[in-house]
Each structure stands twice: as structure tokens, then as C-alpha cells.
Motif scaffolding. Structure first.
Motif, short mmCIF file in Angstrom:
data_model
loop_
_atom_site.label_atom_id
_atom_site.label_comp_id
_atom_site.label_asym_id
_atom_site.label_seq_id
_atom_site.Cartn_x
_atom_site.Cartn_y
_atom_site.Cartn_z
N ALA A 11 0.85 -1.19 0.00
CA ALA A 11 0.00 0.00 0.00
C ALA A 11 0.89 1.24 0.00
CB ALA A 11 -0.91 0.01 1.23
N ALA A 12 0.33 2.35 -0.45
CA ALA A 12 1.11 3.60 -0.52
C ALA A 12 1.36 4.21 0.86
CB ALA A 12 0.40 4.60 -1.42
N ALA A 13 0.49 3.93 1.81
CA ALA A 13 0.58 4.53 3.14
C ALA A 13 1.80 4.01 3.89
CB ALA A 13 -0.68 4.24 3.94
N GLY A 40 16.43 -0.01 8.64
CA GLY A 40 16.01 1.24 8.03
C GLY A 40 14.73 1.09 7.25
N GLY A 41 14.01 2.18 7.16
CA GLY A 41 12.83 2.24 6.30
C GLY A 41 13.24 2.88 4.99
N LEU A 42 12.52 2.55 3.93
CA LEU A 42 12.84 3.07 2.61
C LEU A 42 11.74 3.98 2.09
CD1 LEU A 42 14.13 -0.25 1.03
CD2 LEU A 42 15.49 1.63 1.94
N GLY A 43 12.11 4.90 1.21
CA GLY A 43 11.13 5.74 0.56
C GLY A 43 10.24 4.89 -0.34
N SER A 44 9.14 5.46 -0.78
CA SER A 44 8.22 4.73 -1.64
C SER A 44 8.89 4.42 -2.98
CB SER A 44 6.95 5.55 -1.86
OG SER A 44 7.25 6.68 -2.67
N PRO A 45 8.38 3.43 -3.71
CA PRO A 45 8.98 3.08 -5.00
C PRO A 45 9.06 4.26 -5.97
CG PRO A 45 7.45 1.38 -4.33
CD PRO A 45 7.29 2.52 -3.36
N SER A 46 8.16 5.20 -5.86
CA SER A 46 8.18 6.34 -6.77
C SER A 46 9.42 7.22 -6.57
CB SER A 46 6.91 7.17 -6.61
OG SER A 46 6.87 7.74 -5.31
N THR A 47 10.12 7.06 -5.46
CA THR A 47 11.32 7.85 -5.20
C THR A 47 12.59 7.17 -5.71
OG1 THR A 47 11.71 6.91 -3.00
CG2 THR A 47 10.26 8.84 -3.11
N ALA A 48 12.45 5.98 -6.27
CA ALA A 48 13.60 5.20 -6.72
C ALA A 48 14.16 5.74 -8.04
CB ALA A 48 13.21 3.74 -6.90
N THR A 49 15.45 5.50 -8.24
CA THR A 49 16.11 5.73 -9.52
C THR A 49 16.88 4.46 -9.87
OG1 THR A 49 16.38 8.08 -9.05
CG2 THR A 49 17.75 7.16 -10.80
N THR A 61 16.71 5.85 -14.91
CA THR A 61 15.26 5.78 -15.06
C THR A 61 14.62 6.07 -13.71
OG1 THR A 61 15.57 4.04 -16.71
CG2 THR A 61 13.35 4.33 -15.84
N ASP A 62 13.69 7.02 -13.70
CA ASP A 62 12.95 7.31 -12.47
C ASP A 62 11.93 6.22 -12.21
OD1 ASP A 62 14.32 9.65 -12.06
OD2 ASP A 62 12.85 10.89 -13.10
N GLY A 63 11.74 5.92 -10.93
CA GLY A 63 10.75 4.92 -10.55
C GLY A 63 11.38 3.57 -10.27
N PRO A 64 10.57 2.64 -9.85
CA PRO A 64 11.08 1.33 -9.42
C PRO A 64 11.58 0.50 -10.60
CG PRO A 64 8.70 1.32 -9.41
CD PRO A 64 9.12 2.74 -9.72
#
Length: 107
Positions: A11-13, A40-49, A61-64
Motif C-alpha cells: 500500500a502507498a501509506a 532502516g525504512g525506505l522511501g516509496s517506490p516512486s522515489t527510486a532511480t 530511469t525514475d521509478g522502481p
């Protein structure tokens, strides 16, 4: 032996305040028991490069890397004498963070 305990979320939350408080208690237990290495906790997949530098020129490439409903939300690296102990601790971690958990030994 060290194990990667991955937190799988779908989920996004992010974790709620109550979940974070329960995770903190679990983290304290890991530290007190000598199992804590790092977490550690990770940022959401949308923050991935994603970076692919296999063909001479890097491609960013931006995103997961993979489009999936489930994603890696965080992790623990724990120390445990064997897989049975690691699985027991991961079971407690799953309850604490209210998420699915994957356990893998380091080689």
C-alpha cells in the motif's frame, strides 16, 4: 550469521504511529538480545532511480525497477546463530510492523 529481513508492503501509506511505536519496541528487543546490526525504512517506490551502466553509457530511469503491487518498504540486518532463530525473530518483526517479511541469509 547475518540475515536480511525485508519488510514487504503493498500500500502507498507509510507505517502508522502505532505501528512505528511497536516497531521501536521490537528494535529495542533486537538490540537488547544482541541481534541488532542495522535497520532502516525506505522511501516509496516512486522515489527510486534505476541505473543501468551495462552498455557503456549509464541510463537513469525514475521509478522502481519492477512494477509490482508489493515493494520493499524497509529492512533489518540481524545477527542470529541459525535460521530457526532468524525466522523466529522475523515472525515477531512481521507482527510488529504489520507487514509480510522475507528472510535471506548473507553469504
Amino acid at each position: 550469521m547475518q540475515y536480511l529481513v525485508s519488510v514487504i508492503h503493498d500500500a502507498a501509506a507509510l507505517a502508522t504511529e502505532d505501528e512505528m511505536a511497536t516497531i521501536d519496541v521490537f528494535n529495542d528487543r533486537l538490540q537488547a538480545g544482541g541481534h541488532w546490526v542495522f535497520a532502516g525504512g525506505l522511501g516509496s517506490p516512486s522515489t527510486a532511480t534505476v541505473i543501468d551502466n551495462r552498455a557503456g553509457e549509464p541510463v537513469f530511469t525514475d521509478g522502481p525497477f519492477v512494477e509490482s503491487k508489493e515493494y520493499l518498504a524497509g529492512f533489518w540486518i540481524i545477527e542470529a546463530p541459525d535460521l530457526d532463530v532468524a525466522l523466529k525473530l522475523a515472525t515477531e518483526g512481521s507482527k510488529a510492523c504489520n507487514r509480510k517479511i522475507e528472510v535471506r541469509p548473507f553469504r
